[in-house]
Design a protein around this motif. Structure first.
Motif, short mmCIF file in Angstrom:
data_model
loop_
_atom_site.label_atom_id
_atom_site.label_comp_id
_atom_site.label_asym_id
_atom_site.label_seq_id
_atom_site.Cartn_x
_atom_site.Cartn_y
_atom_site.Cartn_z
N ASP A 181 0.83 -0.83 0.27
CA ASP A 181 -0.35 0.04 0.11
C ASP A 181 0.98 1.51 0.15
O ASP A 181 1.91 1.32 0.77
CB ASP A 181 -1.14 -0.07 0.96
N PRO A 182 0.24 2.46 -1.08
CA PRO A 182 1.49 3.10 -0.70
C PRO A 182 1.85 4.32 0.40
O PRO A 182 2.22 4.82 0.83
CB PRO A 182 0.64 4.41 -2.17
N ARG A 183 0.56 4.01 1.33
CA ARG A 183 -0.15 4.59 2.33
C ARG A 183 0.46 3.37 3.32
O ARG A 183 0.71 2.46 3.53
CB ARG A 183 -1.08 5.27 2.60
N ARG A 184 0.91 3.65 4.82
CA ARG A 184 1.12 3.00 5.91
C ARG A 184 -0.58 3.07 6.79
O ARG A 184 -0.65 3.78 7.68
CB ARG A 184 2.21 3.65 6.95
N SER A 185 -1.04 2.57 6.69
CA SER A 185 -3.03 2.67 6.14
C SER A 185 -2.23 1.68 8.08
O SER A 185 -1.62 0.98 8.55
CB SER A 185 -3.82 1.87 5.76
N ILE A 568 -4.73 9.72 -4.63
CA ILE A 568 -5.23 8.34 -4.35
C ILE A 568 -7.03 8.54 -3.40
O ILE A 568 -6.58 9.18 -2.38
CB ILE A 568 -4.27 7.93 -3.26
N THR A 569 -7.37 8.29 -3.33
CA THR A 569 -8.73 8.10 -2.99
C THR A 569 -8.97 6.67 -2.04
O THR A 569 -8.69 5.63 -2.74
CB THR A 569 -10.15 8.53 -4.03
N THR A 638 2.43 11.97 -2.75
CA THR A 638 0.82 11.55 -2.68
C THR A 638 0.31 12.43 -2.21
O THR A 638 1.03 13.27 -1.76
CB THR A 638 0.80 9.95 -2.58
N VAL A 639 -0.77 12.74 -2.53
CA VAL A 639 -1.93 13.03 -1.94
C VAL A 639 -3.01 12.17 -1.15
O VAL A 639 -3.97 11.19 -2.24
CB VAL A 639 -2.90 14.43 -1.40
N PHE A 640 -3.55 11.87 -0.14
CA PHE A 640 -4.90 11.25 -0.09
C PHE A 640 -6.29 11.55 0.64
O PHE A 640 -6.53 12.75 0.98
CB PHE A 640 -4.74 10.00 1.64
N LYS A 669 -7.75 5.54 -8.43
CA LYS A 669 -6.47 5.54 -7.62
C LYS A 669 -5.19 6.00 -8.05
O LYS A 669 -4.14 5.92 -7.11
CB LYS A 669 -5.40 4.49 -7.07
N ARG A 670 -5.63 6.77 -9.21
CA ARG A 670 -3.83 7.75 -10.06
C ARG A 670 -4.58 8.96 -10.59
O ARG A 670 -4.70 8.91 -12.05
CB ARG A 670 -3.29 7.04 -10.38
N THR A 671 -4.68 10.09 -10.11
CA THR A 671 -5.15 11.29 -10.54
C THR A 671 -4.17 12.40 -10.25
O THR A 671 -3.75 12.06 -8.88
CB THR A 671 -6.21 11.64 -9.72
#
Length: 679
Positions: A181-185, A568-569, A638-640, A669-671
């Motif tokens: 995951d690109p985020r550390r969710s 990223i949404t 990135t920005v979520f 997921k890629r805008t």
């Protein structure tokens, strides 16, 4: 989940978890607070008709008469395909089935699709291509309890379905949980326990990661060649296709260190019980089907699929995400996962409906294309929406709204005035989950009973009643039952012989689930006891073998301009889908009242943005207002944004209506966007 009816009107309804294999009594915040929606302020209890620009109360007879006359006039003037239907993955199996039948027989239109196109389509297409059958998990969820290694790509289950993480306890303790995951969710944070791993590739680089892992498995002699020879075809093409993705090249394109890639491949190969699971994060791309296919290829090369104690699966997104895509809401599909283009499938379903197969329309168009046809002179002039809030959930939301505004007739069935319902010409109030009978099908293909616990408010009707009434007024052929049990029996007959065969099931059998431990996993043909584990002996293709399909990245460069970030949404723990329901629950909206844009502190510092300050996210399609949330758990490029909010906070004002060429799933997921300090 169990709902306890109140002894009197002054006592609130309560919800509690119950012991069941998938959730073991656990519920998430949305489940614990779900009873509040039953009496939410603004609950619709009477039809609404737009008069002089405003929605005003009306009688059911007036609403039905208006809808039927307008639909008949539009069909007569412009043909049946000028009328469209948009369904939802939260509808019961019975409602999804009857909606598909209504579109094909009462409206005679091919123009039907549903919001599952936004969340499950790529995984479904990849599964059908590889295995011949699409079932999210071809094994019970409880099998994960004994796993040694689980590769989880693109899913934040700790926030989206918290009870699921109970099945990860063993693998977490063993250090075998690997999250991509690109985020550390919240889910990625679970890897800290026991020595798990978190890989944070560049957005949209998941396909390259999977190609690289498969390359390593083959290069280091970790593939199960006996399994590949006995149970698959296509291996040579896949072997050649991954030969170009050596670890150093993968590191260059993804940012994942070579050592991590090698360690992941080795952990997956040496585990006694290894599973690969995918979610929307790797699927909601223009190459989402190929990415899910690459995950399946890796699982097949390791010999995981169709073996007890190992496997591949995909995590379902909506409440009935599995069942909602099986029985006729999809534009190319008939009940039982049959193809509307196949003469034998058409004949089988037409026989159950008592019509000539020739009256059934052919395949329609998928959701994004359908939404793009709204209001066009040669496109769709009338739209019926069931269980969806397309003006928030559709990509390029401003264009969706413009299309809805240009319609001659918009009819929305809902129990609250969602953002889409606010634009309607007619709104019909419908029952909620606790007020209706029916069935749902969960991510492991288990068919579950939904039981009525409360009477609906006076004036509210079931969609089964609504569809049957309108079908009669439109002169539709066939019979139109309104009893959920009778509708299910018809669904079961229509599905007989299809991939998703429910013909051995009934409400009566499903009512015995808890008492008799009935595990009703489809396929469940008449006379069987169901199929908890698919593929143990053969796959769904006629020759019984799985297909490995060679795939490659379509574009490695995004064309990013200086200063642009990748948007990223995704989801939040407190909210669900478009937020039309959860934004009405005080506890949930208090915890997450507005959209917050996650930014890395270094990125925020470069942009002059502080934590908690307003920000504006822009691109050529629109702009979104949010509040900055600074976190080191996100990549600097990135920005979520969560996608649960409406109006100026709607993330889909920015997303593009570009789709996967196979599944027609949108690129969520890629805008590319810019971010600046807000006012």
């Amino acid at each position: 989940m169990t709902l306890t009816p109140p002894p009197d009107a002054a006592t609130p309804v309560t919800v509690s978890g119950r012991m069941f294999p998938t959730n073991r009594g656990g519920l998430c915040k949305k489940g614990w607070t779900s009873a509040e929606l039953l009496a939410t302020p603004g609950r619709l209890t009477t039809p609404l008709i737009r008069r002089d620009g405003e929605l005003r109360p009306a009688a059911w007879e007036e609403a039905f008469t208006l809808i039927a006359s307008r639909l008949s006039a539009i069909r007569h003037q412009d043909g049946p395909d000028a009328v469209a239907v948009f369904g939802g993955g939260g509808l019961t199996n019975e409602k999804a089935y009857l909606l598909g039948k209504f579109a094909r027989l009462a409206l005679a239109t091919s123009r039907i699709d549903y919001n599952g196109r936004f969340c499950m389509a790529s995984a479904a297409a990849a599964g059908k291509r590889a295995f011949g059958i699409d079932r999210g998990m071809p094994f019970p969820v409880t099998d994960l309890d004994d796993a040694d290694a689980i590769l989880l790509l693109g899913s934040n289950v700790a926030a989206t379905m918290p009870p699921f993480i109970g099945h990860l306890a063993g693998v977490r303790a063993a250090g075998g949980l690997i999250v991509v995951d690109p985020r550390r969710s919240q889910t990625a944070q679970l890897t800290a326990e026991g020595g798990g791993m978190h890989l944070a590739p560049a957005p949209g680089a998941d396909l390259v990661v999977l190609l690289g892992l498969t390359h390593i498995v083959l290069a280091e002699g970790l593939a199960d060649l006996d399994y590949l020879g006995a149970r698959t075809i296509g291996f040579d093409a896949v072997r050649r296709s991954v030969s170009a993705w050596w670890p150093e090249r993968v590191q260059e394109h993804t940012g994942i260190p070579v050592a991590q890639l090698r360690e992941v491949a080795r952990r997956l190969a040496r585990g006694r019980g290894t599973y690969i699971l995918t979610g929307r994060g790797v699927e909601q791309h223009v190459d989402g089907t190929d990415t899910a296919t690459a995950a399946i290829n890796l699982a097949l090369v390791l010999g995981l699929v169709g073996r007890p104690g190992s496997g591949y699966g995909t995590l379902t997104g909506q409440g009935n995400g599995q069942g909602g895509r099986e029985h006729g809401q999809k534009c190319d599909q008939l009940p039982g996962y049959r193809s509307i283009a196949d003469p034998a499938d058409r004949a089988a379903v037409a026989a159950v409906w008592g019509v000539d197969p020739g009256v059934l329309p052919g395949p329609g168009v998928p959701a994004v294309e359908l939404l793009g046809m709204l209001g066009r002179p040669d496109g769709v002039r009338a739209l019926l929406v069931h269980g969806s809030n397309v003006v928030v959930s559709g990509p390029d939301a401003a264009a969706v709204r413009a299309g809805l505004d240009a319609l001659d007739l918009l009819v929305v069935c809902d129990f609250v005035l969602s953002e889409t319902a606010e634009l309607a010409d007619v709104v019909l109030p419908v029952t909620q989950w606790a007020e209706e009978e029916g069935t749902m099908t969960n991510l492991e293909g288990r068919v579950l009973r939904r039981r009525r616990a409360l009477d609906p408010p006076t004036g509210v009707r079931s969609e089964l009643d609504i569809l049957a009434d309108l079908a009669q007024r439109l002169g539709a052929p066939s019979v139109w039952p309104t009893s959920p049990a009778e509708v299910f029996d018809e669904l079961a007959r229509a599905s007989a012989g299809g991939a998703a065969d429910y013909s051995g099931l009934s409400h009566a059998l499903l009512d015995a689930q808890l008492a008799d431990d009935v595990a009703a996993h489809w396929p469940y043909p008449a006379g069987s006891t169901g199929t908890p584990r698919l593929f143990l002996e053969r796959f769904g293709h006629p020759d019984g073998r799985a297909r490995l399909v060679a795939v490659r990245p379509r574009a490695l460069e995004t064309g990013r301009e200086v200063g642009e970030l990748t948007l990223i949404t995704g989801r939040l723990l407190e909210h669900y889908q478009s937020g039309a329901q959860t934004r009405r629950v005080p506890e949930l909206v208090t915890a997450q009242p507005r959209a917050r844009a996650e930014l890395h502190p270094a990125t925020a510092a470069r942009l002059g943005i502080g934590d908690g300050e307003p920000v504006l996210i822009r691109n050529a399609r629109g702009s979104v207002e949010a509040t900055a949330l600074l976190t080191a758990g996100i990549r600097i490029d990135t920005v979520f944004l969560p996608f649960h909010f409406a109006g100026r906070q709607c993330a889909n004002l920015l997303t593009e209506a570009a789709v996967d060429p196979i599944s027609a799933m949108p690129e969520f997921k890629r805008t590319l966007v810019t971010v600046e300090a807000g006012a």
